[in-house]
Design an enzyme around this catalytic site. Structure first.
Site, PDB file in Angstrom:
ATOM      1  N   GLU A  42      44.483  13.430 -22.792  1.00 27.63           N
ATOM      2  CA  GLU A  42      43.914  12.244 -23.424  1.00 27.63           C
ATOM      3  C   GLU A  42      42.913  12.608 -24.509  1.00 27.63           C
ATOM      4  OE1 GLU A  42      44.914   9.318 -23.365  1.00 27.63           O
ATOM      5  OE2 GLU A  42      46.347   9.531 -21.731  1.00 27.63           O
ATOM      6  N   GLN A  47      43.467  10.113 -31.700  1.00 28.97           N
ATOM      7  CA  GLN A  47      43.742  10.132 -33.142  1.00 28.97           C
ATOM      8  C   GLN A  47      44.687  11.251 -33.535  1.00 28.97           C
ATOM      9  OE1 GLN A  47      41.952   7.614 -35.424  1.00 28.97           O
ATOM     10  NE2 GLN A  47      42.483   6.923 -33.369  1.00 28.97           N
ATOM     11  N   THR A  48      45.522  11.666 -32.607  1.00 30.25           N
ATOM     12  CA  THR A  48      46.412  12.794 -32.869  1.00 30.25           C
ATOM     13  C   THR A  48      47.782  12.502 -32.263  1.00 30.25           C
ATOM     14  OG1 THR A  48      44.473  14.234 -32.653  1.00 30.25           O
ATOM     15  CG2 THR A  48      46.620  15.298 -32.682  1.00 30.25           C
ATOM     16  N   GLY A  86      41.934  19.735 -35.241  1.00 30.25           N
ATOM     17  CA  GLY A  86      41.015  18.793 -35.875  1.00 30.25           C
ATOM     18  C   GLY A  86      40.043  18.136 -34.913  1.00 30.25           C
ATOM     19  N   TYR A  87      39.077  17.429 -35.468  1.00 25.78           N
ATOM     20  CA  TYR A  87      38.027  16.770 -34.668  1.00 25.78           C
ATOM     21  C   TYR A  87      37.494  17.713 -33.594  1.00 25.78           C
ATOM     22  CZ  TYR A  87      39.248  12.299 -36.784  1.00 25.78           C
ATOM     23  OH  TYR A  87      39.465  11.286 -37.658  1.00 25.78           O
ATOM     24  N   TYR A 125      38.167   3.986 -23.829  1.00 25.40           N
ATOM     25  CA  TYR A 125      39.608   4.206 -23.702  1.00 25.40           C
ATOM     26  C   TYR A 125      39.916   5.331 -22.723  1.00 25.40           C
ATOM     27  CZ  TYR A 125      44.118   6.234 -24.225  1.00 25.40           C
ATOM     28  OH  TYR A 125      45.319   6.771 -23.913  1.00 25.40           O
ATOM     29  N   ASP A 143      44.199   1.059 -26.776  1.00 25.92           N
ATOM     30  CA  ASP A 143      44.158   2.035 -27.864  1.00 25.92           C
ATOM     31  C   ASP A 143      44.837   1.407 -29.080  1.00 25.92           C
ATOM     32  OD1 ASP A 143      46.830   2.016 -27.188  1.00 25.92           O
ATOM     33  OD2 ASP A 143      47.091   4.132 -27.675  1.00 25.92           O
ATOM     34  N   THR A 307      40.449  13.019 -44.549  1.00 25.41           N
ATOM     35  CA  THR A 307      40.515  11.566 -44.536  1.00 25.41           C
ATOM     36  C   THR A 307      39.813  10.979 -45.754  1.00 25.41           C
ATOM     37  OG1 THR A 307      40.479  11.633 -42.140  1.00 25.41           O
ATOM     38  CG2 THR A 307      40.076   9.505 -43.168  1.00 25.41           C
TER      39      THR A 307
END
Length: 367
Positions: A42, A47-48, A86-87, A125, A143, A307
């Site tokens: 999760e 966002q992936t 990422g992130y 979430y 989501d 982004t």
DNA sequence: CATTCGTGGTG
DNA sequence: TCACCAAGAAT
């Protein structure tokens, strides 16, 4: 009594569950729904997209198969396993959270909303996802997929992100939930959004709940959910230097907080207006490291899209000039001189990693 | 509540 | 090539 136009909403949930059980994709975290596996997946899926996550998940679970093994790891190694996804604060938070789970919950992933929300990186979430997917608790998840599917089924004419839209989506997701089957119901809603009820060109002909989709009935599917316009991005020129002396390359670790926190990088910076990348690099090396450098040659150009901005990375080989200067870096968490082969031991942003590949390709071809 | 935080897939 | 954006959280 049960004419098809007037079914109770819970039948939406039942149809979704049946569809999911017959059509679900075979994904690694659906093997046993272990709380730790669900948790890791999760976080990675935030966002992936699924396709991007699968290889990372498999590699991660092999190296960090449970909470104790993760809690015992170093941040550098965790970031290395996250490199390219990422992130990166997700990875750092996951490590912190694993250590917290060891200290506070005896190594067992919590099974209450309140305890889960204590863990860094676990928001509304993810807490609901763990409760429903791992422990099969009767809680709905919301989501991006659920927002889109609900906005279309309800033909919601306000943004799903607005307070009113939020309420409506949550109300619907709660109403449709099939008691005792939250694990499959929630995944069904998300799977439908990912595979059938996609943002563009939804496959309504294959949708198990098309008969009760108000947006489809009203011809507004392409306009649901209603979107707010996105700001345009900024164009950026960045000069970056592979500084070499005595066979070693200088790298530095980015500070806590902000972009690429905790990752390693080559020094450099933004080129000012009307400044060539070469001039910018010499200036940045002086400012960042207190070192005067001479540029040897250009390695190449790497284009990268984020982004909010697009970057053209101009990369140069350079050496201290004169040689033997003492490096005094400012504003970085750590720094090192490493052999080229050691670059694989540190986590770099994707654009830096591509630069390393280009560097090696040039070295192989050149010498 | 708005912004920040990455990346690669896709049409 | 380009525009959009994906199983959100933190601040």
């Amino acid at each position: 009594m049960c004419h098809s136009q007037d079914r109770t909403p819970s039948e939406v949930g039942r149809d979704l569950v049946q569809w999911f059980l017959e059509n679900q994709r075979d994904l690694p975290w659906r093997r046993d729904y272990s709380p730790y596996g669900v948790w890791v997946s999760e976080i990675m899926l935030q966002q992936t997209q699924v396709a991007a996550v699968v290889p990372y998940y498999l590699r991660w679970m092999k190296r960090f198969p449970d909470v104790p093994s993760l809690a015992a790891a170093t941040e550098d190694e965790v970031l290395l396993y996250w490199e390219g996804l990422g992130y990166y604060s997700r990875a750092r938070n996951l490590l912190k959270a694993a250590r917290l789970v060891m200290e506070r919950f005896g190594g067992r992933v919590p099974d209450t909303e309140a305890d889960l929300r204590v863990l860094p990186g676990v928001g509304p979430y993810t807490a609901s996802a763990i409760l429903s997917l791992a422990y099969n608790r009767d809680v709905p998840v919301v989501d991006g997929n659920v927002e889109r599917v609900a906005a279309r089924l309800l033909d919601l004419d306000v943004s799903a992100k607005s307070p009113e839209g939020r309420r409506e989506v949550l109300r619907a997701a709660t109403q449709w939930l099939v008691p005792g089957k939250a694990r499959f119901y929630n995944q069904a809603l998300m799977e439908l959004g990912a595979v059938i009820c996609t943002p563009a060109h939804p496959k309504c002909l294959a949708c198990p709940v098309a008969a009760r989709c108000l947006a489809l009935r009203h011809g507004t599917v392409e306009n649901r959910p209603v979107r707010s316009p996105r700001p345009r991005w900024e164009e950026l020129r960045v000069a970056i230097g592979v500084l070499r002396e005595n066979g070693k390359i200088y790298i530095q670790k980015r500070p806590e907080g902000g972009l690429f926190a905790g990752l390693w990088e080559f020094p450099g910076g933004k080129a000012l207006e009307a400044e060539t990348p070469r001039v910018a690099l010499v200036r940045e090396m002086e400012e960042e490291l207190g070192v005067r450098v001479k540029i040897v040659d250009k390695i190449g150009v790497v284009r990268h899209a984020y982004t909010r901005f697009r970057v053209t990375l101009h990369a140069y080989r350079c050496v201290p000039d004169p040689p033997g200067q003492i490096v005094r870096p400012r504003a970085c968490a750590a720094w090192k001189w490493v052999r080229p082969s050691e670059l694989d031991l540190f986590a770099f942003p994707a654009a830096n990693r591509r630069l390393i590949q280009a560097l090696r390709k040039a070295a192989d071809a050149g010498s």
